[in-house]
Structure formats: structure tokens, C-alpha cells
Design a protein around this motif. Structure first.
Motif, PDB file in Angstrom:
ATOM      1  N   PHE A 118       1.120  -2.956   1.653  1.00  0.00           N
ATOM      2  CA  PHE A 118       0.030  -2.668   2.585  1.00  0.00           C
ATOM      3  C   PHE A 118      -0.849  -3.899   2.827  1.00  0.00           C
ATOM      4  O   PHE A 118      -1.876  -3.798   3.492  1.00  0.00           O
ATOM      5  CB  PHE A 118      -0.819  -1.502   2.074  1.00  0.00           C
ATOM      6  CG  PHE A 118      -0.390  -0.177   2.619  1.00  0.00           C
ATOM      7  CD1 PHE A 118      -1.119   0.465   3.600  1.00  0.00           C
ATOM      8  CD2 PHE A 118       0.767   0.434   2.158  1.00  0.00           C
ATOM      9  CE1 PHE A 118      -0.715   1.689   4.108  1.00  0.00           C
ATOM     10  CE2 PHE A 118       1.174   1.658   2.651  1.00  0.00           C
ATOM     11  CZ  PHE A 118       0.429   2.288   3.646  1.00  0.00           C
ATOM     12  N   PHE A 119      -0.443  -5.029   2.274  1.00  0.00           N
ATOM     13  CA  PHE A 119      -1.132  -6.290   2.523  1.00  0.00           C
ATOM     14  C   PHE A 119      -0.227  -7.170   3.387  1.00  0.00           C
ATOM     15  O   PHE A 119       0.996  -7.124   3.257  1.00  0.00           O
ATOM     16  CB  PHE A 119      -1.447  -7.018   1.215  1.00  0.00           C
ATOM     17  CG  PHE A 119      -2.466  -6.322   0.365  1.00  0.00           C
ATOM     18  CD1 PHE A 119      -3.781  -6.730   0.364  1.00  0.00           C
ATOM     19  CD2 PHE A 119      -2.111  -5.253  -0.441  1.00  0.00           C
ATOM     20  CE1 PHE A 119      -4.727  -6.094  -0.424  1.00  0.00           C
ATOM     21  CE2 PHE A 119      -3.043  -4.599  -1.232  1.00  0.00           C
ATOM     22  CZ  PHE A 119      -4.353  -5.024  -1.220  1.00  0.00           C
TER      23      PHE A 119
ATOM     24  N   GLN B 117      -6.027  -0.339   0.685  1.00  0.00           N
ATOM     25  CA  GLN B 117      -4.800  -1.103   0.437  1.00  0.00           C
ATOM     26  C   GLN B 117      -4.436  -1.110  -1.038  1.00  0.00           C
ATOM     27  O   GLN B 117      -3.264  -0.955  -1.400  1.00  0.00           O
ATOM     28  CB  GLN B 117      -4.966  -2.532   0.949  1.00  0.00           C
ATOM     29  CG  GLN B 117      -5.004  -2.652   2.466  1.00  0.00           C
ATOM     30  CD  GLN B 117      -5.298  -4.079   2.903  1.00  0.00           C
ATOM     31  OE1 GLN B 117      -6.271  -4.686   2.462  1.00  0.00           O
ATOM     32  NE2 GLN B 117      -4.464  -4.623   3.767  1.00  0.00           N
TER      33      GLN B 117
END
Length: 308
Positions: free
Chosen positions: A235-236, A283
Motif C-alpha cells: 500500500f506504499f 497504509q
């Protein structure tokens, strides 16, 4: 009893220098990874620079509303799909390069090619962005003025045509990172007992069979660990890749906008620190859940290769 105490003392004395060597790394983790965790509550505050961190008003989940706006699906989709492509293709290319390097034989050739492959990783994304601009510029770019003209095609407005950019971004990522990632797999391959290859060669196994039945199975634990670590950051996104390479072109936002660049634009436009903290919390939580889930699946399939 005295003997046991003496052994414990000796063990501590021996591990003391090792702990001292590890101290800079431990301090880095504490300062960079653990101390900032106390700022998580900023995600639930309406941060005011005048009032400061602790006196700012609580706002509940208001900071998450910006993140989960109408663009949430697009930025989440882009972030996940790009990272999945990077994990799969990056691993394949890194292993491929590592195998080729280990088969070169002579150290001089290995050092030359390894240095050549590592060079892109040392370049800043700003520099790479301008290198990409030199290739993709509509007026003076190498592709439009040389390759497309040579084949008799029509010039392409690269920075306003979004359909090409998923392939461009993946290609740039592999060019920059595959050589660096291959170092880990080269070290893993170098640690394989050479007598296994000699025995396979005596039995008539070709290079392809040796790679398939010896190299790949032996580096499987390394691949699993590296994949699990990459899944934790799914999610990064690499901010430089998605911001500098497309030159922050608004026409490409539907395929180049990720969570990190979206938050950056929000900060530049709204100057909202709380929203940035909310995005970081979101995140991190999703990344943690994904790592635990992926590790549970690996542990169920092959317990020996699980991370924990």
C-alpha cells in the motif's frame, strides 16, 4: 552454580561488542520507526500549527474522509496493481539477472556488469525523470524524432496519453531496481554447495536443468522472505517514480496517481497534516494485515519458509 554463572558472564562479555556494533542500527529503528508511532493520534486530530500537537482539537475520523473520497478507488487500485506487478516482475528479473551473473565465471566480467546494473539505482528520480523526458518529449524526444519517424509512424503526445504509462512506469522501475535486487539473490546462489552442481553435471544435467532443479529450489526461502517483506509495503508507492517520471502531468492522474502522491497533492493544496497522518496509519495497518495474512498462508503451505 558457579560454573553456570561464569558461563553466563562469558556469554554477555562475548556478545557485548556485537551489541555495540548493532547499536547504530537499533537507534535508527527506534528514532525512525518506533518513536514516530506516538504521533498516530494526529490522524484523529484537527491539527493547528498555533495550538501545537497536543492542544489541537480532536476530530474523530474526519481526516479519513479526504482519503476515502471519490478518488479512493482509483488511487488504491493503482497502488495495489503497480506493486503487484513490481513484486512479480521485479522478482523474476532479479533472479534472472542473478543467475546470469553467477554464470559469467570471471570476476572481472562480473564486476563490470554488476556495476553497470547497479548504476541506475544510484541515480535520483529527478535525474531519471529528465532522462525519461529526453526520450518522451513530444517535440524533441528521441522516440518521436528518431524511432517513430524511422518506422513512419505518427508522433505521440506521451505526457497526455495515459494508456502507455503503466508499461512505461513498470519498465522504468525494472531498469532502476532489478540490478540492485539481484544482489541478494546472487548472494543466495553463491552460498549453494558447488558439489551439488558437479554431481548434477556428472549425471548429465544441462545448465537449464541445474537451474530448474537446484538453483531455484535452493533460493526459495530467500524469495519467500523478500516477497513477504514486499507485500508489507504493497500500500506504499515509490513517490519519485509516480511523481517525477510522469512530470506530475494532470492528464495522467488516472494511471499515475497513487496514495502517496494523492496525499502529497492534498498537503500542497490543503496543508492538512492530520490527513497525511491518517493516510500513513491506513497504509501501515493494511500493510501489517497483509504481512500477517501472507505469512499465515506460507506457514500453512510450507512451515519452514515462513517468516515467523
Amino acid at each position: 552454580m558457579r560454573t553456570v554463572k561464569k558461563k553466563k558472564y562469558r556469554g554477555t562479555a562475548k556478545s557485548g561488542p556485537l551489541l555495540l556494533i548493532a547499536l547504530p542500527g537499533i537507534l535508527y529503528l527506534l528514532i525512525n520507526n518506533y518513536i514516530p508511532m506516538f504521533g498516530i493520534f494526529l490522524a484523529f486530530k484537527d491539527y493547528d500549527f498555533v495550538k501545537g500537537i497536543f492542544k489541537s482539537d480532536w476530530c474523530g475520523f474526519k481526516n479519513f474522509k479526504y482519503l476515502f473520497s471519490q478518488d479512493a478507488f482509483t488511487i488504491t487500485r493503482n497502488t495495489i496493481l503497480y506493486n503487484l506487478a513490481f513484486i512479480v516482475l521485479g522478482t523474476v528479473f532479479a533472479i534472472f539477472i542473478a543467475i546470469l551473473m553467477c554464470e559469467l565465471g570471471k570476476k572481472a566480467r562480473v564486476k563490470f556488469f554488476q556495476s553497470s546494473l547497479l548504476l541506475p539505482n544510484l541515480l535520483s528520480w529527478v535525474v531519471i525523470g529528465f532522462i525519461g523526458f529526453a526520450f518522451l518529449n513530444s517535440d524533441t524526444g528521441f522516440i518521436n524524432n528518431t524511432l517513430i519517424k524511422f518506422f513512419g509512424g505518427e508522433p505521440v503526445a506521451w505526457y497526455t496519453t495515459s494508456k502507455y504509462w503503466p508499461w512505461i512506469l513498470i519498465l522504468v522501475y525494472l531498469w532502476k531496481n532489478a540490478g540492485y535486487s539481484s544482489i541478494i539473490y546472487m548472494a543466495s546462489i553463491s552460498g549453494i554447495d558447488k558439489s551439488i552442481y558437479e554431481a548434477a553435471q556428472i549425471d548429465g544435467a544441462t545448465k537449464i536443468k541445474q537451474i530448474r532443479h537446484i538453483t531455484l529450489p535452493m533460493i526459495k526461502p530467500t524469495v519467500v522472505i523478500m516477497t513477504l517483506m514486499a507485500v508489507g509495503r504493497i500500500f506504499f508507492s515509490d513517490f519519485g517514480l509516480f511523481y517525477q517520471v510522469p512530470m506530475n502531468s494532470g492528464a495522467l492522474y488516472n494511471v499515475t496517481q497513487t496514495i502517496d502522491t494523492y496525499v502529497y497533492h492534498g498537503l500542497m493544496e490543503l496543508n492538512d497534516v492530520g490527513m497525511s497522518a491518517a493516510a500513513g496509519l491506513y497504509q501501515s495497518l493494511i500493510g501489517f494485515i497483509l504481512v500477517v495474512t501472507a505469512n499465515a498462508i506460507v506457514r500453512k503451505v510450507d512451515k519452514d519458509n515462513a517468516l515467523f
